[in-house]
Every structure is written in structure tokens, then in C-alpha cells.
Design an enzyme around this catalytic site. Structure first.
Site, mmCIF file in Angstrom:
data_model
loop_
_atom_site.group_PDB
_atom_site.id
_atom_site.type_symbol
_atom_site.label_atom_id
_atom_site.label_comp_id
_atom_site.label_asym_id
_atom_site.label_seq_id
_atom_site.Cartn_x
_atom_site.Cartn_y
_atom_site.Cartn_z
ATOM 1 N N GLY A 62 11.894 25.998 49.509
ATOM 2 C CA GLY A 62 13.227 25.467 49.749
ATOM 3 C C GLY A 62 13.155 24.257 50.649
ATOM 4 N NE ARG A 67 3.970 25.531 50.820
ATOM 5 C CZ ARG A 67 3.360 25.509 49.635
ATOM 6 N NH1 ARG A 67 3.107 26.617 48.993
ATOM 7 N NH2 ARG A 67 2.981 24.370 49.095
ATOM 8 C CE LYS A 74 14.313 29.877 53.729
ATOM 9 N NZ LYS A 74 15.727 29.667 53.648
ATOM 10 C CG ASP A 95 22.922 24.248 52.217
ATOM 11 O OD1 ASP A 95 23.504 23.661 51.283
ATOM 12 O OD2 ASP A 95 21.680 24.275 52.313
HETATM 13 N N1 LIG Z 1 15.385 37.154 50.809
HETATM 14 C C1 LIG Z 1 14.820 36.717 49.686
HETATM 15 N N2 LIG Z 1 14.428 37.593 48.760
HETATM 16 C C2 LIG Z 1 13.863 37.140 47.612
HETATM 17 N N3 LIG Z 1 13.677 35.857 47.311
HETATM 18 C C3 LIG Z 1 14.034 34.933 48.200
HETATM 19 C C4 LIG Z 1 14.626 35.313 49.440
HETATM 20 N N4 LIG Z 1 14.897 34.187 50.124
HETATM 21 C C5 LIG Z 1 14.495 33.156 49.355
HETATM 22 N N5 LIG Z 1 13.973 33.585 48.196
HETATM 23 C C6 LIG Z 1 13.431 32.769 47.117
HETATM 24 O O1 LIG Z 1 12.816 31.629 47.677
HETATM 25 C C7 LIG Z 1 13.346 30.454 47.120
HETATM 26 C C8 LIG Z 1 13.449 29.381 48.176
HETATM 27 O O2 LIG Z 1 14.447 29.793 49.112
HETATM 28 P P1 LIG Z 1 15.102 28.828 50.121
HETATM 29 O O3 LIG Z 1 16.309 29.496 50.631
HETATM 30 O O4 LIG Z 1 14.105 28.385 51.107
HETATM 31 O O5 LIG Z 1 15.422 27.570 49.263
HETATM 32 P P2 LIG Z 1 16.735 27.011 48.639
HETATM 33 O O6 LIG Z 1 17.879 27.891 48.933
HETATM 34 O O7 LIG Z 1 16.433 26.704 47.230
HETATM 35 O O8 LIG Z 1 16.876 25.630 49.377
HETATM 36 P P3 LIG Z 1 17.463 25.296 50.793
HETATM 37 O O9 LIG Z 1 16.447 25.707 51.821
HETATM 38 O O10 LIG Z 1 17.598 23.831 50.714
HETATM 39 O O11 LIG Z 1 18.744 26.004 50.980
HETATM 40 C C9 LIG Z 1 14.708 30.813 46.554
HETATM 41 O O12 LIG Z 1 15.022 30.074 45.440
HETATM 42 C C10 LIG Z 1 14.519 32.295 46.198
HETATM 43 O O13 LIG Z 1 14.103 32.428 44.870
#
Ligand SMILES: Nc1ncnc2c1ncn2[C@@H]1O[C@H](COP(=O)(O)OP(=O)(O)OP(=O)(O)O)[C@@H](O)[C@H]1O
Ligand SMILES: *[C@@H]1O[C@H](CO)[C@@H](O)[C@H](O)[C@H]1NC(C)=O
Ligand SMILES: *[C@@H]1O[C@H](CO)[C@@H](O)[C@H](O)[C@H]1NC(C)=O
Ligand SMILES: *[C@@H]1O[C@H](CO)[C@@H](O)[C@H](O)[C@H]1NC(C)=O
Ligand SMILES: *[C@@H]1O[C@H](CO)[C@@H](O)[C@H](O)[C@H]1NC(C)=O
Ligand SMILES: *[C@@H]1O[C@H](CO)[C@@H](O)[C@H](O)[C@H]1NC(C)=O
Ligand SMILES: *[C@@H]1O[C@H](CO)[C@@H](O)[C@H](O)[C@H]1NC(C)=O
Ligand SMILES: *[C@@H]1O[C@H](CO)[C@@H](O)[C@H](O)[C@H]1NC(C)=O
Ligand SMILES: *[C@@H]1O[C@H](CO)[C@@H](O)[C@H](O)[C@H]1NC(C)=O
Ligand SMILES: *[C@@H]1O[C@H](CO)[C@@H](O)[C@H](O)[C@H]1NC(C)=O
Length: 667
Positions: free
Chosen positions: A356, A360, A375, A471
Site C-alpha cells: 500500500g 508492505r 503492516k 482516506d
Molecule cells: N488486515 C488485513 N487483512 C488482510 N489483508 C490485508 C489487511 N490489511 C491490508 N491487507 C492487504 O494488503 C494490501 C495493502 O494494504 P494497504 O492498506 O497498505 O494498502 P492500500 O489500502 O491499498 O493503500 P493505502 O495504504 O494507500 O491506503 C491491501 O490491498 C489488502 O489486500
């Protein structure tokens, strides 16, 4: 009996502090019965401590000597009188090495600080007035947070301020040892009382500031020594002297224990032994009844056992790799890096869930067999990190079935690891756009929308503090094993800064979800969250991104298209074709019209989340969309308001790196 003696003693003590000699010299050995002008949070406690800030967040507190003092030799002349002051302060923060934001001794022409801001502004100025010569303000600040906006040197410094918070001279808190000349650090947030001396010499305009622990006599070499032309700062005849402080988002208490002041002469020495004492921060063992009921011996035994238990708990906490005592006391858990490393197979690529904007995300299995998502957020600034962790800890107390629960975190050099509940079904956007996945049914979509709405309502209205998410978008909505929608990433949305200036908060958001007013003010609000939620509802119902670029490079703004279909009376034409017409017409129409209502360009015209939830539940009928919607064109509007979707929309949404946050910069 001892209580009576104590009361008597304290009662007499209250009569002692008194102003003398033409109001230009005074001594307060404790403030019991003192005549001070207080505002904001400031109070005098029953013990005689001057408490400038209580544990309330984002408020100011001021205390001034009631009479104005003459600082000029002759009225309106340039020659200044000398003054000297000594005072004893103490700061009790939530954590042993962290408190917000500090306090200041103030000489000011006016006592009206209504336009000043709390937090890093210490209740002295606002970002609009910082540094303005019309402030007529001289201060000595005791600043416990590094604010790069004021070019602060550290998170533990003393500064001489003229008209603003960018100090003309500053140094880390401490003193020069008389015997060796060596510098000894002091911690402002150590929860210990410390004495400060400020002297100004009228003829040479020299200011000296010294400080020392209570048991140390006044150091000969001052900590700060500089010249300030007070003549222009304190113009006119008179000015007020006193103290200012303000709280930020952390629990903190700022105290003054004693204060003396003199014009044209040295400040009278404070009688340290008669000052009130700073409160102890942890409750003392409640042994009063025991003492009466049981013989002294067993009381002592109980105390010893208590002390042993206390020592044991302390030790255990120390073993738990906890650097700060507070971390174990509330909020989410602090994980050890070792545990997280093992849980994620050494952060192996097979465990990578996604990348994201912040870093990662890995799947992990803790030793307790609990599945988590970890994260990894890279972060440079140590000071910003500390404050951020405190915010995360506070956010970790948020609990709602439609929020992704933050379980804990781990702090490493330049890196923060956030541990969340694992959401087996991943993020919602995959179900909307990934052609290899079975599309969500209408019923599932409607449930996700309602769930996210209730999660957002909790953040906005139902928690002790307003949390603006900043967001909201499909990729930040995760699906649990029952396919409930849960809002994630709120750990990265900063707590809403009540009353702080828009310029200090950066715009966070993703194109297409960002309310038009954000282009102007940059200030995220509940209404801008509602706007993003509107875009989200339309996205889920239509199965299309809020801003799309077609093959011939035309940009389609989803709201405009839905609006156009709504005007044509066929709003449900926009529902995701992958549902092949299998949806409840009334629900779809409700979601689409509510999406439009939330997307209103004027923040005031958008409903609040409580209303949104009521509309979705069918408790309250949705009002007719106002005629202002006729002729509305969001694309044109966004361009008007300073957004250029031509540049911003496509590359950024597709990269998923469009979030700009305070995290990256630190504070
Ligand atoms: N709690 C969780 N359980 C399962 N998968 C997750 C979880 N959190 C994040 N992910 C996976 O990791 C990916 C990246 O998450 P992240 O929230 O960092 O990115 P994003 O929401 O795409 O971007 P941003 O950080 O800009 O909001 C997500 O698309 C999701 O598939
Ligand atoms: C702190 O002060 C404010 C303002 O006077 C007051 O509203 C609040 O109740 C106080 N809080 C505590 C915990 O005393
Ligand atoms: C406090 O001081 C002010 C200014 O000197 C004076 O006007 C006022 O009467 C005093 N109040 C009390 C209660 O002594
Ligand atoms: C000092 O200056 C102020 C503002 O210019 C004026 O109002 C006041 O009368 C002056 N005082 C004297 C004693 O000259
Ligand atoms: C204090 O200043 C504000 C503007 O900054 C003003 O609105 C208010 O009336 C002033 N209050 C007093 C008591 O002078
Ligand atoms: C300082 O404040 C005055 C009055 O509040 C205002 O007119 C002036 O523009 C300000 N100056 C700067 C540099 O901001
Ligand atoms: C004093 O504190 C500063 C800032 O925290 C640090 O850089 C310095 O090394 C410390 N000095 C001593 C002698 O501990
Ligand atoms: C400030 O400190 C210096 C050095 O100790 C001393 O010479 C000077 O007189 C002091 N000035 C004031 C105003 O106290
Ligand atoms: C201090 O400021 C006053 C008023 O602005 C000015 O008249 C005086 O010359 C200044 N003194 C010094 C030493 O700069
Ligand atoms: C300081 O206070 C203590 C306790 O109130 C008192 O016994 C002592 O005489 C005081 N000392 C001075 C120098 O006033």
C-alpha cells in the site's frame, strides 16, 4: 489528629503568600489564596499548585498576575527597567518520557489569548499570528515536543521567544555545574519539579535564563544568555506577567509550584521547603484503614508485599521489551520484533498480502495461532514517530465490528510495524474489479455499505474523540470471514486536530474521493469523509472507480454519470452490469441517490453519518435531491477548485500511492 494539624498548618500557609511593595515585587510559595487572573483550564488546586493544563486535550490555560506592571522607565520611553523572576515548574505527562506540548513564562501587553491555539502553539499565538510584531509578547518556553515548523532544536528545550514560537535563542534543558562547568541534561517531562530563573537587565537588554533541579542552587553560568530589545516588544506603558500552557492530544498536566518576581532588583528567593509538592502519578497503596485496624507490623508487611509486587511487575514489564512504562498500561499490545519476524516467516515474499501507500503488508501467524496482518511502515524521524505511536496507541482503543482492529505494534529504528486482525477475504476493491473473483451479490454489497457506514459513524460521533478517517476508499475496506465490510487504515489517519490550523495538516486522500473543499483548505473534516463515503457507495453500487479514463483518454467522473442518469429518471441503469439486473431496485436507488447527496460540493449540504445510517436503515426517508443538482458537473467543479483530474486522477489511483500523509514527513 495528624489530619487536624495538617489542616491547621495548611490553613496558616495559605495566609503567608502575599504580594508586597507596591505590587512590583511578589512571592508565591505555593498559590493557595493567591490573587491570579486565570483562564482556560488553569486552576489553583486545593494543595496550592497552579495547574495550567488538566488532562483535557487541545485546550489552553493561562495565569497572570492581576495587576499590569510598568516595564518602561518613563511611559512610552525606550529605556527599559530591569526585572527578575524565579519560579518552580513541573510537567506530568502521560508517559515518563513523553508529554505534549510544553509551557511558557510570559510577559505580554495583553492577556487576551482567545485567538491563540493549543497544542504546539502553547496557547500563545496561532499559525496566522506567529512571529507578528503586533503580538507584543516575550516568553521563555519549556518545549517538550520537537516542532519543525518552529525550527525547534529538540523535544526537550528551553527557548527565548519574541512574538512567536521560533525562538531567538534556545538550548536543551539543563544547567552548567558550578563545580566542574560541565553541562548536565535535565528532562522537562521527568515529572520532577525544577527551578527556573529569568533575569532581564534594562540598560543592556540582556536576558539570562537558568534552570536547575530543586536540590541544586542557582547555577552561576546561565543556560541561555542573549539580548532582546524589549523596548519595542513591550511597547506602551505596561504589560502582564504570567504563564501559558496548552495541551495537545496527549494527557498532560503543567504545574507551577511557586513564583517570585521583582522589578529593578533580584527576585526574592523562593522557600523551596514550603512549596506544595507535585502529585504522585500512581496511586499510593491504600493502607489507611489497615493501619488503624491492624498492628503496625502487619501494615508494614502489607506494604512490603505491595512493594515487592510492584517491583516484580516493573521487572516483568522491563523484560517485555517495553521502553516506555506507559506502553503496557493501556491500548494495544506491544509486540516484540522477534515474534513478528517468526510470525511472518521472516517477512517472506510468500506472506506478502499487498503493498500500500505506506508500506508492505504481510500475513502472520502468532505463536497463539492467531492470524494477523502486519503492516511495515518506514519512518525516519524519531520524534515524529514517538508522537505517532502515542496516537496509534490511542487509536488502538477504538473497537467496533466494522473497523479492522489494531492489535498492537512494534517499534524499531526507522520502522513501525502495525499488527491488525487478519481479514481472510482481503480488500473490497478486488471483489469489485478482479475479473477472476465471483462478483459480490447486491445483498453483500448493501451489507458492506451499511457496515462501513456504521464504522464511520463510530469514528465520527460515538467515540470519545472525533476521528476523521481521511482516506475512505474501496481498497481500505476489508472483508472478514463473514464478508462484513470493515474500515481499515484508520491508524494512519491522524486524530482530528481540534482547532489547529489547516496549514499544519497535510491533505491526505485519493483522487475521486477527495471533497472539492480540500483543494482550498486542505483541512479534512467529517464532511470530507462523508464525501468520500458517497464516492465509495457509488463505486460499490456501480462497480466502477470514482474517476475512470477510457480508451480514448476521456475522463469519466462517476458522480457526473450517475447524476446524468438520475436526471434522466433511470438512476438504477448505473448499477454494476456484473449483477445482470439481480438487485433490489429500491435499495439500489436509495444507495445511488444517497451517494449523490453525500457528493454534494458544498460540505454543509452533505448529511452527517448518523443521518446516512438512518437513511440506509430505512428509518428516515431520503429527502429529494435539491434542485441545485440540476446542471451540476463535478468534473468542471473539481477543475474550478484547483484539482486537475487530467493530471491527478489516473496515474495516482492506479498506483495506489496517492496518499500523502504526515507520516512521510514527520513532525
Ligand atoms: N488486515 C488485513 N487483512 C488482510 N489483508 C490485508 C489487511 N490489511 C491490508 N491487507 C492487504 O494488503 C494490501 C495493502 O494494504 P494497504 O492498506 O497498505 O494498502 P492500500 O489500502 O491499498 O493503500 P493505502 O495504504 O494507500 O491506503 C491491501 O490491498 C489488502 O489486500
Ligand atoms: C479541565 O478544564 C476544563 C476547562 O476548565 C474543564 O471543562 C474540564 O472538566 C477539566 N477536566 C478535568 C479532568 O478536570
Ligand atoms: C486582585 O488583584 C486585583 C488587581 O490588583 C484587584 O483589583 C483585586 O481586587 C484583587 N482581588 C482580590 C480578591 O484580592
Ligand atoms: C503612550 O502611548 C499610547 C499609545 O500610543 C498612548 O495612548 C498613551 O497616552 C501614551 N502614554 C503617555 C503617558 O504618553
Ligand atoms: C479578545 O480578542 C478577541 C479577538 O482576538 C476578541 O474577539 C475579544 O472580544 C477579545 N476579548 C476581550 C475580553 O477583549
Ligand atoms: C500582523 O498582524 C496585523 C494585525 O493583526 C496584520 O494587519 C498584519 O498583516 C500582520 N502581519 C503579518 C506579517 O502577518
Ligand atoms: C543531552 O541531551 C541531548 C539531547 O537529548 C543529547 O544530544 C546529549 O547527548 C545529552 N548530553 C548528555 C551529556 O547526556
Ligand atoms: C547574565 O549572565 C552573565 C554571565 O554570568 C552575567 O555577567 C550577566 O550579568 C547576567 N545578566 C543578567 C541580566 O543577569
Ligand atoms: C530598541 O527598539 C527601540 C524601539 O523600536 C529603538 O528606539 C531602540 O533604538 C532599540 N534599541 C536598540 C539597542 O536596538
Ligand atoms: C520556609 O518554610 C518553612 C516551612 O514553612 C519554614 O519553617 C521556614 O522558616 C521558611 N524559611 C524561610 C527562610 O522563610
Amino acid at each position: 489528629m495528624p489530619l487536624l494539624v495538617l489542616l491547621l498548618f495548611l490553613g496558616l500557609g495559605g495566609l503567608l503568600p502575599a504580594a508586597t511593595a507596591a505590587d512590583e515585587q511578589f512571592v508565591f510559595d505555593g498559590f493557595k489564596g493567591a490573587n491570579l487572573t486565570l483562564d482556560g483550564m488553569a486552576t489553583v488546586t486545593p494543595d496550592g499548585l497552579l495547574l495550567l493544563t488538566n488532562a483535557t486535550k487541545q485546550l489552553k490555560g493561562h495565569a497572570f498576575y492581576p495587576a499590569p506592571l510598568r516595564f518602561h522607565r518613563t511611559p512610552n520611553g525606550t529605556a527599559m527597567r530591569s526585572f527578575s523572576t524565579a519560579f518552580v515548574i513541573g510537567i506530568i505527562g502521560a508517559y515518563e518520557d513523553l508529554s505534549s506540548h510544553g509551557m511558557a513564562f510570559v510577559v505580554a501587553k495583553s492577556r487576551n489569548f482567545t485567538s491563540a491555539l493549543p497544542g504546539q502553539f502553547l496557547g500563545l499565538v496561532s499559525s496566522a499570528t506567529n512571529g507578528n510584531a503586533t503580538n507584543h509578547l516575550f516568553a521563555v518556553e519549556f518545549d517538550t515536543i520537537l516542532n519543525s515548523e518552529f525550527s525547534d532544536m529538540s523535544g526537550n528545550h528551553v527557548g527565548i521567544d519574541v512574538n512567536g514560537l521560533n525562538s531567538v535563542d534556545a538550548d536543551n534543558a539543563g544547567y552548567y555545574d558550578d563545580a566542574t562547568g560541565a553541562f548536565r541534561n535535565m528532562s522537562l517531562v521527568s515529572r520532577k519539579a525544577m527551578q527556573v530563573w529569568v533575569d532581564f537587565d534594562g540598560p543592556t537588554m540582556q536576558v539570562n535564563v537558568s534552570m536547575a533541579p530543586l536540590e541544586v542552587a542557582r547555577p552561576r553560568k546561565p543556560l541561555l544568555s542573549t539580548t532582546v530589545n524589549l523596548s519595542s516588544v513591550i511597547d506602551g506603558d505596561t504589560a502582564y506577567v504570567g504563564f501559558s500552557s496548552a495541551s495537545g492530544i496527549l494527557f498532560c498536566r503543567h504545574y507551577v509550584l511557586g513564583w517570585s518576581f521583582n522589578m529593578d532588583g533580584a527576585a526574592p528567593a523562593l522557600n523551596i521547603s514550603s512549596l506544595p509538592t507535585l502529585p504522585v502519578t500512581f496511586p499510593k497503596p491504600r493502607s489507611k484503614t489497615l493501619e488503624i485496624v491492624l498492628p503496625i507490623a502487619s501494615a508494614a508487611l502489607v506494604f512490603a508485599v505491595g512493594a515487592a509486587v510492584f517491583a516484580f511487575l516493573r521487572r516483568r514489564r522491563m523484560y517485555a521489551e517495553v521502553k516506555e512504562e506507559w506502553e503496557a498500561t493501556f491500548g494495544p499490545h506491544r509486540f516484540s520484533y522477534k515474534d513478528l519476524y517468526h510470525a511472518t516467516d521472516g517477512f517472506s515474499d510468500e506472506r506478502l498480502l499487498g503493498i500500500g501507500g505506506f508500506g508492505r503488508v504481510y500475513r502472520g501467524v502468532l505463536a497463539s495461532k492467531v492470524e494477523v496482518a502486519v503492516k511495515k511502515v518506514a519512518h525516519g524521524s524519531r520524534q515524529g514517530m514517538r508522537e505517532f505511536v502515542a496516537e496509534v496507541v490511542s487509536i488502538g482503543r477504538l473497537r467496533h465490528r466494522n473497523l479492522v482492529q489494531l492489535l498492537g505494534y512494534c517499534r524499531r529504528k526507522g520502522e513501525l510495524l502495525l499488527v491488525y486482525d487478519y481479514m481472510p477475504n482481503g480488500s473490497l476493491d478486488k471483489y469489485l474489479y478482479d475479473r477472476s473473483k465471483i462478483p459480490l451479490s447486491w445483498g453483500q454489497r448493501f451489507r458492506v455499505i451499511k457496515g462501513v457506514a456504521s464504522g464511520l459513524l463510530y469514528l465520527h460521533e460515538d467515540w470519545e474523540q472525533v476521528v476523521v478517517h481521511r482516506d475512505i476508499k474501496a481498497s481500505n475496506v476489508l472483508l472478514d470471514k463473514e464478508m462484513n465490510g470493515r474500515l481499515g487504515d484508520f491508524g494512519l489517519a491522524r486524530l482530528y486536530d481540534h482547532g489547529t490550523d489547516p496549514h499544519t495538516t497535510h491533505v491526505v486522500g485519493t483522487m475521486g474521493y477527495m471533497a472539492p473543499e480540500l483543494g482550498h483548505t486542505g483541512k479534512a473534516s467529517k464532511a470530507s469523509d462523508v464525501f468520500a463515503f458517497g464516492a465509495f457507495m457509488l463505486e460499490v453500487a456501480c462497480g466502477r472507480k470514482p474517476v475512470v479514463q477510457d480508451a480514448r483518454d476521456n475522463r469519466l467522473v462517476l458522480v457526473d454519470w450517475v447524476l446524468e442518469r438520475w436526471r434522466a429518471g433511470v438512476v438504477t441503469d448505473t448499477v454494476d452490469p456484473r449483477l445482470a439486473g439481480d438487485f433490489v431496485g429500491s435499495e439500489a436507488s436509495l444507495v445511488l441517490r444517497l451517494g449523490l447527496l453525500c457528493s454534494h460540493p458544498l460540505p454543509g449540504a452533505r448529511p452527517g453519518m448518523r443521518q446516512v445510517v438512518q437513511y440506509l436503515d430505512g428509518d428516515v426517508p431520503l429527502p429529494e435531491l435539491s434542485p441545485t443538482y440540476q446542471g451540476l458537473n463535478m468534473l468542471a467543479l473539481m477543475q474550478d477548485q484547483g484539482f486537475d483530474p487530467y493530471i491527478m486522477s489516473f496515474p495516482m489511483t492506479s498506483m495506489g500511492a496517492s496518499t500523502i500523509s504526515d507520516l512521510s514527513g514527520g513532525r
